[in-house]
Design a protein around this motif. Sequence first.
Motif, PDB file in Angstrom:
ATOM      1  N   GLY A  98       0.798  -1.217   0.000  1.00  0.00           N
ATOM      2  CA  GLY A  98       0.000   0.000   0.000  1.00  0.00           C
ATOM      3  C   GLY A  98       0.827   1.261   0.000  1.00  0.00           C
ATOM      4  N   ILE A  99       2.169   1.152   0.085  1.00  0.00           N
ATOM      5  CA  ILE A  99       3.043   2.328   0.018  1.00  0.00           C
ATOM      6  C   ILE A  99       3.849   2.258  -1.278  1.00  0.00           C
ATOM      7  CG2 ILE A  99       4.915   3.627   1.086  1.00  0.00           C
ATOM      8  CD1 ILE A  99       4.086   2.561   3.773  1.00  0.00           C
ATOM      9  N   HIS A 100       3.742   3.304  -2.078  1.00  0.00           N
ATOM     10  CA  HIS A 100       4.442   3.369  -3.351  1.00  0.00           C
ATOM     11  C   HIS A 100       5.581   4.389  -3.259  1.00  0.00           C
ATOM     12  CE1 HIS A 100       0.880   1.384  -5.197  1.00  0.00           C
ATOM     13  NE2 HIS A 100       0.215   2.140  -4.343  1.00  0.00           N
ATOM     14  N   PHE A 101       6.620   4.167  -4.047  1.00  0.00           N
ATOM     15  CA  PHE A 101       7.683   5.158  -4.188  1.00  0.00           C
ATOM     16  C   PHE A 101       7.724   5.586  -5.646  1.00  0.00           C
ATOM     17  CE2 PHE A 101      11.518   7.421  -3.311  1.00  0.00           C
ATOM     18  CZ  PHE A 101      12.237   7.363  -4.494  1.00  0.00           C
ATOM     19  N   LEU A 102       7.619   6.916  -5.881  1.00  0.00           N
ATOM     20  CA  LEU A 102       7.548   7.428  -7.243  1.00  0.00           C
ATOM     21  C   LEU A 102       8.493   8.596  -7.422  1.00  0.00           C
ATOM     22  CD1 LEU A 102       3.656   7.452  -7.568  1.00  0.00           C
ATOM     23  CD2 LEU A 102       5.214   5.727  -8.476  1.00  0.00           C
ATOM     24  N   SER A 103       9.049   8.702  -8.628  1.00  0.00           N
ATOM     25  CA  SER A 103       9.911   9.821  -8.992  1.00  0.00           C
ATOM     26  C   SER A 103       9.298  10.559 -10.175  1.00  0.00           C
ATOM     27  CB  SER A 103      11.312   9.339  -9.369  1.00  0.00           C
ATOM     28  OG  SER A 103      11.966   8.768  -8.256  1.00  0.00           O
ATOM     29  N   GLY A 104       9.169  11.869 -10.059  1.00  0.00           N
ATOM     30  CA  GLY A 104       8.704  12.676 -11.171  1.00  0.00           C
ATOM     31  C   GLY A 104       7.194  12.770 -11.267  1.00  0.00           C
ATOM     32  N   TYR A 105       6.737  13.837 -11.924  1.00  0.00           N
ATOM     33  CA  TYR A 105       5.307  14.119 -12.002  1.00  0.00           C
ATOM     34  C   TYR A 105       4.539  13.064 -12.780  1.00  0.00           C
ATOM     35  CZ  TYR A 105       0.879  16.178 -13.295  1.00  0.00           C
ATOM     36  OH  TYR A 105      -0.469  16.380 -13.503  1.00  0.00           O
ATOM     37  N   GLU A 106       5.059  12.600 -13.893  1.00  0.00           N
ATOM     38  CA  GLU A 106       4.308  11.671 -14.735  1.00  0.00           C
ATOM     39  C   GLU A 106       3.982  10.385 -13.984  1.00  0.00           C
ATOM     40  OE1 GLU A 106       2.940  12.385 -17.549  1.00  0.00           O
ATOM     41  OE2 GLU A 106       3.836  14.396 -17.499  1.00  0.00           O
ATOM     42  N   ASN A 107       4.932   9.854 -13.246  1.00  0.00           N
ATOM     43  CA  ASN A 107       4.675   8.640 -12.465  1.00  0.00           C
ATOM     44  C   ASN A 107       3.675   8.908 -11.344  1.00  0.00           C
ATOM     45  OD1 ASN A 107       6.411   6.931 -13.938  1.00  0.00           O
ATOM     46  ND2 ASN A 107       8.182   7.669 -12.806  1.00  0.00           N
ATOM     47  N   LEU A 108       3.787  10.062 -10.708  1.00  0.00           N
ATOM     48  CA  LEU A 108       2.832  10.438  -9.667  1.00  0.00           C
ATOM     49  C   LEU A 108       1.423  10.509 -10.241  1.00  0.00           C
ATOM     50  CD1 LEU A 108       2.199  11.583  -6.786  1.00  0.00           C
ATOM     51  CD2 LEU A 108       2.594  13.848  -7.774  1.00  0.00           C
ATOM     52  N   SER A 109       1.291  11.159 -11.384  1.00  0.00           N
ATOM     53  CA  SER A 109      -0.009  11.335 -12.019  1.00  0.00           C
ATOM     54  C   SER A 109      -0.659   9.994 -12.346  1.00  0.00           C
ATOM     55  CB  SER A 109       0.150  12.175 -13.288  1.00  0.00           C
ATOM     56  OG  SER A 109      -1.069  12.285 -13.979  1.00  0.00           O
ATOM     57  N   LYS A 110       0.090   9.105 -12.938  1.00  0.00           N
ATOM     58  CA  LYS A 110      -0.448   7.797 -13.312  1.00  0.00           C
ATOM     59  C   LYS A 110      -0.890   7.012 -12.081  1.00  0.00           C
ATOM     60  CE  LYS A 110       2.334   7.272 -17.515  1.00  0.00           C
ATOM     61  NZ  LYS A 110       3.447   6.501 -18.155  1.00  0.00           N
ATOM     62  N   CYS A 111      -0.071   7.029 -11.052  1.00  0.00           N
ATOM     63  CA  CYS A 111      -0.369   6.238  -9.854  1.00  0.00           C
ATOM     64  C   CYS A 111      -1.588   6.771  -9.113  1.00  0.00           C
ATOM     65  CB  CYS A 111       0.848   6.219  -8.928  1.00  0.00           C
ATOM     66  SG  CYS A 111       0.643   5.165  -7.477  1.00  0.00           S
ATOM     67  N   VAL A 112      -1.660   8.079  -8.907  1.00  0.00           N
ATOM     68  CA  VAL A 112      -2.792   8.657  -8.180  1.00  0.00           C
ATOM     69  C   VAL A 112      -4.091   8.415  -8.929  1.00  0.00           C
ATOM     70  CG1 VAL A 112      -3.859  10.818  -7.424  1.00  0.00           C
ATOM     71  CG2 VAL A 112      -1.457  10.369  -6.914  1.00  0.00           C
ATOM     72  N   ARG A 113      -4.063   8.582 -10.226  1.00  0.00           N
ATOM     73  CA  ARG A 113      -5.283   8.369 -11.004  1.00  0.00           C
ATOM     74  C   ARG A 113      -5.727   6.906 -10.963  1.00  0.00           C
ATOM     75  NH1 ARG A 113      -3.020  12.615 -15.436  1.00  0.00           N
ATOM     76  NH2 ARG A 113      -4.302  14.388 -14.810  1.00  0.00           N
ATOM     77  N   ALA A 114      -4.779   5.998 -11.014  1.00  0.00           N
ATOM     78  CA  ALA A 114      -5.122   4.579 -10.907  1.00  0.00           C
ATOM     79  C   ALA A 114      -5.712   4.266  -9.537  1.00  0.00           C
ATOM     80  CB  ALA A 114      -3.883   3.723 -11.164  1.00  0.00           C
TER      81      ALA A 114
END
Length: 202
Positions: A162-178
């Motif tokens: 349940g904890i994700h690690f993301l770098s950069g806006y594009e990865n953040l955007s994809k993950c939050v929307r999913a």
Amino acid sequence: RLLTVTGVQTCALPISLRTPHEGIVIAAFDVPALTAAAARSGGELTNFWKAENLQAFIEDLVKLRNSCKKEIGVPVRLILKAKRFHPDYDQDYASYIRQKCSEKQLELVAINTNIFQFLSGCDVAVVFPFSSPAYVAQSMKIPAIYHDPTGSLLPNFETAEGIHFLSGYENLSKCVRAILQKTSGFNSVAVQDQFESMQGDS
């Protein structure tokens, strides 16, 4: 003496935007913005907690919030639970937060707000690496993200479901929307198609 970010009206609890027609809530958690001198005094060789990185963290979240609000067509609240402010911390970051609040791009909860009460009204928690609120959210079954806006960190934390690690806006955007597609009650075909289209374009 510890201070709040002064001059900003905090939002009231409880937060109850949890259904499709009411909208979604993104919780944000920062860390103290350290000046170079404060970082050196603490023995830090590099200062990842500098104002520039924290501002980039917030900028990515503001961009995400505005994008979701526009493309999905429902209210999206971005609410920050900021760290207590110390006079030795970077004043530029405090000024930046005040500006974003005055522009209504960001809301603040009071410093002494109970974190469990706060998170209970949120759909996803985005946390500056590697602060502990991610584990609080995870314990409450709320998806949590460590977001590195600089793309310079490795995932150096105790992993948990349940904890994700993301770098950069594009990865953040994809993950939050999913995450929001799965957890926030956006179950209509129209909204699901919008999410899939947004993820494909990201």
